[in-house]
Scaffold this motif. Sequence first.
Motif, PDB file in Angstrom:
ATOM      1  N   VAL A 271       0.838  -1.203   0.000  1.00 53.04           N
ATOM      2  CA  VAL A 271       0.000   0.000   0.000  1.00 53.04           C
ATOM      3  C   VAL A 271       0.873   1.253   0.000  1.00 53.04           C
ATOM      4  N   LYS A 272       1.875   1.282   0.859  1.00 52.33           N
ATOM      5  CA  LYS A 272       2.761   2.441   0.946  1.00 52.33           C
ATOM      6  C   LYS A 272       3.463   2.692  -0.383  1.00 52.33           C
ATOM      7  N   ALA A 273       3.906   1.628  -1.039  1.00 50.66           N
ATOM      8  CA  ALA A 273       4.588   1.779  -2.329  1.00 50.66           C
ATOM      9  C   ALA A 273       3.632   2.296  -3.393  1.00 50.66           C
ATOM     10  N   LEU A 274       2.397   1.842  -3.380  1.00 44.09           N
ATOM     11  CA  LEU A 274       1.414   2.331  -4.340  1.00 44.09           C
ATOM     12  C   LEU A 274       1.046   3.783  -4.055  1.00 44.09           C
ATOM     13  N   GLU A 275       0.947   4.145  -2.779  1.00 46.26           N
ATOM     14  CA  GLU A 275       0.605   5.521  -2.404  1.00 46.26           C
ATOM     15  C   GLU A 275       1.693   6.509  -2.816  1.00 46.26           C
ATOM     16  N   ALA A 276       2.911   6.008  -3.013  1.00 46.20           N
ATOM     17  CA  ALA A 276       4.014   6.885  -3.415  1.00 46.20           C
ATOM     18  C   ALA A 276       3.856   7.370  -4.851  1.00 46.20           C
ATOM     19  N   THR A 277       2.986   6.708  -5.614  1.00 48.68           N
ATOM     20  CA  THR A 277       2.724   7.114  -7.005  1.00 48.68           C
ATOM     21  C   THR A 277       1.215   7.206  -7.212  1.00 48.68           C
ATOM     22  N   PRO A 278       0.550   8.170  -6.556  1.00 45.14           N
ATOM     23  CA  PRO A 278      -0.913   8.225  -6.563  1.00 45.14           C
ATOM     24  C   PRO A 278      -1.532   8.437  -7.934  1.00 45.14           C
ATOM     25  N   ASP A 279      -0.782   8.991  -8.872  1.00 42.84           N
ATOM     26  CA  ASP A 279      -1.314   9.218 -10.205  1.00 42.84           C
ATOM     27  C   ASP A 279      -1.263   7.966 -11.076  1.00 42.84           C
ATOM     28  N   GLN A 280      -0.632   6.894 -10.566  1.00 41.48           N
ATOM     29  CA  GLN A 280      -0.470   5.682 -11.366  1.00 41.48           C
ATOM     30  C   GLN A 280      -1.349   4.530 -10.908  1.00 41.48           C
ATOM     31  N   ALA A 281      -1.793   4.559  -9.662  1.00 45.48           N
ATOM     32  CA  ALA A 281      -2.658   3.502  -9.149  1.00 45.48           C
ATOM     33  C   ALA A 281      -3.353   3.998  -7.891  1.00 45.48           C
ATOM     34  N   VAL A 282      -4.561   3.496  -7.664  1.00 47.37           N
ATOM     35  CA  VAL A 282      -5.319   3.821  -6.453  1.00 47.37           C
ATOM     36  C   VAL A 282      -5.410   2.558  -5.602  1.00 47.37           C
ATOM     37  N   PRO A 283      -4.677   2.500  -4.486  1.00 42.99           N
ATOM     38  CA  PRO A 283      -4.795   1.325  -3.633  1.00 42.99           C
ATOM     39  C   PRO A 283      -6.125   1.302  -2.900  1.00 42.99           C
ATOM     40  N   VAL A 284      -6.756   0.141  -2.896  1.00 48.15           N
ATOM     41  CA  VAL A 284      -7.983  -0.077  -2.137  1.00 48.15           C
ATOM     42  C   VAL A 284      -7.651  -1.095  -1.061  1.00 48.15           C
ATOM     43  N   LEU A 285      -7.615  -0.651   0.181  1.00 46.09           N
ATOM     44  CA  LEU A 285      -7.166  -1.477   1.285  1.00 46.09           C
ATOM     45  C   LEU A 285      -8.258  -2.460   1.693  1.00 46.09           C
ATOM     46  N   ALA A 286      -7.857  -3.699   1.988  1.00 49.49           N
ATOM     47  CA  ALA A 286      -8.813  -4.737   2.335  1.00 49.49           C
ATOM     48  C   ALA A 286      -8.527  -5.297   3.725  1.00 49.49           C
ATOM     49  N   SER A 287      -9.589  -5.513   4.480  1.00 47.21           N
ATOM     50  CA  SER A 287      -9.476  -6.119   5.800  1.00 47.21           C
ATOM     51  C   SER A 287     -10.777  -6.842   6.118  1.00 47.21           C
ATOM     52  N   ARG A 288     -10.685  -7.866   6.948  1.00 52.05           N
ATOM     53  CA  ARG A 288     -11.896  -8.541   7.408  1.00 52.05           C
ATOM     54  C   ARG A 288     -12.552  -7.789   8.564  1.00 52.05           C
ATOM     55  N   SER A 289     -11.835  -6.835   9.147  1.00 48.54           N
ATOM     56  CA  SER A 289     -12.335  -6.078  10.288  1.00 48.54           C
ATOM     57  C   SER A 289     -13.127  -4.862   9.827  1.00 48.54           C
ATOM     58  N   LYS A 290     -14.389  -4.821  10.177  1.00 47.42           N
ATOM     59  CA  LYS A 290     -15.236  -3.678   9.825  1.00 47.42           C
ATOM     60  C   LYS A 290     -14.698  -2.401  10.458  1.00 47.42           C
TER      61      LYS A 290
ATOM     62  N   THR B 202     -11.609  -1.676  11.255  1.00 48.41           N
ATOM     63  CA  THR B 202     -10.401  -1.246  10.546  1.00 48.41           C
ATOM     64  C   THR B 202     -10.752  -0.532   9.253  1.00 48.41           C
ATOM     65  N   VAL B 203     -11.694  -1.095   8.509  1.00 48.50           N
ATOM     66  CA  VAL B 203     -12.118  -0.473   7.252  1.00 48.50           C
ATOM     67  C   VAL B 203     -12.700   0.908   7.520  1.00 48.50           C
ATOM     68  N   GLU B 204     -13.529   1.020   8.550  1.00 51.48           N
ATOM     69  CA  GLU B 204     -14.129   2.318   8.886  1.00 51.48           C
ATOM     70  C   GLU B 204     -13.056   3.337   9.249  1.00 51.48           C
ATOM     71  N   GLN B 205     -12.012   2.903   9.961  1.00 51.58           N
ATOM     72  CA  GLN B 205     -10.937   3.811  10.337  1.00 51.58           C
ATOM     73  C   GLN B 205     -10.168   4.279   9.107  1.00 51.58           C
ATOM     74  N   TRP B 206      -9.900   3.362   8.181  1.00 49.04           N
ATOM     75  CA  TRP B 206      -9.214   3.743   6.944  1.00 49.04           C
ATOM     76  C   TRP B 206     -10.027   4.781   6.167  1.00 49.04           C
ATOM     77  N   VAL B 207     -11.337   4.558   6.086  1.00 48.79           N
ATOM     78  CA  VAL B 207     -12.201   5.489   5.358  1.00 48.79           C
ATOM     79  C   VAL B 207     -12.160   6.866   6.013  1.00 48.79           C
ATOM     80  N   LYS B 208     -12.172   6.909   7.341  1.00 46.81           N
ATOM     81  CA  LYS B 208     -12.073   8.176   8.057  1.00 46.81           C
ATOM     82  C   LYS B 208     -10.778   8.908   7.729  1.00 46.81           C
ATOM     83  N   GLU B 209      -9.720   8.131   7.447  1.00 47.85           N
ATOM     84  CA  GLU B 209      -8.420   8.707   7.123  1.00 47.85           C
ATOM     85  C   GLU B 209      -8.331   9.126   5.651  1.00 47.85           C
ATOM     86  N   GLY B 210      -9.428   8.964   4.921  1.00 41.40           N
ATOM     87  CA  GLY B 210      -9.452   9.370   3.524  1.00 41.40           C
ATOM     88  C   GLY B 210      -8.948   8.319   2.555  1.00 41.40           C
TER      89      GLY B 210
END
Length: 304
Positions: A23-42, A44-52
């Motif tokens: 994820v960090k490596a993909l975020e370093a080139t935001p114009d080339q790919a959009v990482p979509v983070l996956a977790s089984r924890s609801k 955790t997902v909600e926290q990621w969404v809050k972080e944008g």
Amino acid sequence: MGNTDTPRVLVLGATGRTGAAVVKALEATPDQAVPVLASRSKATVEQWVKEGKEAVRIDLDDPDTFPGALEGIDRVFLMTGYTSAMNHQAKALVDAAEDAGVGFLVHLGVFSDGRSTDPHFAWHELVERYIAGSKLAWAHVHPHVFMENLLGINRLRDGQMVWPMGDKQVGWIAGDDIAAVVAKILIEGPETHAGKDYFLSTDLLDGAEVAEVLSAALGREIPAVILTPDDLQRLIDAGLNTAPANMDSAYAASTLIWARQTYEGRMDYSAVTTSTVQDLLGREPIHLASWATAHRQELLDQLP
């Protein structure tokens, strides 16, 4: 399908060390790919969404979560946990990715020769054959031993480097190099990487050589305790060596088989280094000495 100009990449295992590094490596080139983070924890997902961040819930043990998580996804990074369930999990995920119209899948496997009898190596090979037989474009990444294992299953014990494979060497690869290679493959996509296998091995070292590198990096003598797989089995039987909590019993038993096959020379085909990092990234790979310096405090925290 998502926006093909900027591919949306589903990253499985995003809460773990390797997935987070991808994820960090993909975020370093935001114009080339959009990482979509996956977790089984609801939560955790909600926290990621809050972080944008873009994030979805997916549970590899619940295929009903796959269609929603794959909606609008162009590319997938597939890695599984240390469990024999990886077989049916990966099979179901590949099927769902086909159905969702995913264009490219990158799978994190092991450094094998396609003829493995060690169980967890054979499981990965089964998954790879299934992926290759699917409708998906794919690439496989085959790392050798993670340097990060020195913070986990191969952690220092009583300040010593315990090595259960005699004088046998194995290849070592840094997690950040794995992540950088995976990210580049995901970004460049199937036009460049479809149908390819990438093997990752930077330093060829045995237990005594690892101990020497760690001693220099830490400024502390790290003795090497050289054992055989039979010695390790006795430690396990005595309850003096236990598998990590995130590793099921079948997978743990398989790691001992790997150690035995390495000790017996059956894994000698893998006692090599590769130029994959240099070839793909155009830079030197991270060697164990540099990795140990970067993780010096984590290693020192293991010492008595």
